[in-house]
Scaffold this active site. Sequence first.
Site, PDB file in Angstrom:
ATOM      1  N   ALA A  81      14.383 -20.378   7.005  1.00  0.00           N
ATOM      2  CA  ALA A  81      13.174 -20.325   7.703  1.00  0.00           C
ATOM      3  C   ALA A  81      12.853 -18.923   8.073  1.00  0.00           C
ATOM      4  CB  ALA A  81      13.169 -21.049   9.041  1.00  0.00           C
TER       5      ALA A  81
ATOM      6  N   HIS B 260       0.869  -1.190   0.134  1.00  0.00           N
ATOM      7  CA  HIS B 260       0.009   0.038   0.115  1.00  0.00           C
ATOM      8  C   HIS B 260       1.013   1.222   0.070  1.00  0.00           C
ATOM      9  CE1 HIS B 260      -3.718  -2.215   0.843  1.00  0.00           C
ATOM     10  NE2 HIS B 260      -2.887  -3.055   1.606  1.00  0.00           N
TER      11      HIS B 260
ATOM     12  N   ALA C 295      18.157 -17.132   8.206  1.00  0.00           N
ATOM     13  CA  ALA C 295      16.579 -17.285   8.687  1.00  0.00           C
ATOM     14  C   ALA C 295      16.264 -15.993   9.281  1.00  0.00           C
ATOM     15  CB  ALA C 295      16.645 -18.287   9.840  1.00  0.00           C
TER      16      ALA C 295
END
Length: 100
Positions: free
Chosen positions: A55, A29, A73
């Site tokens: 991850a 946005h 990660a």
Amino acid sequence: MSVVCCLGGIRIGAGVMIGPKTNLVTSGHPVPPAERREYTDAAPIVLEENVWLGAAVTVLPGVTIGRNSVVGAGAVVTRDVGPNTLVTGPAADERRSWNA
């Protein structure tokens, strides 16, 4: 579980590895408060060959991650990553401010 929001499109090269809880988000946005609910914008994500996303990585709209790169990660990828590169860490840096 990973989340893919692909309004802007996602290209995934050969040999890409994507860890659990990864978010690939291609839409967003506008920043000014008066415009936030008016529309969304979108930009593609490109994961070139042999990229490894650890991850809980989040990749934001318009980002290209170069071939053979590794994203550690928990990283939030807000800009392009060159080939053969290791990137880590959050990217919640202040970019700008405005008057309400």
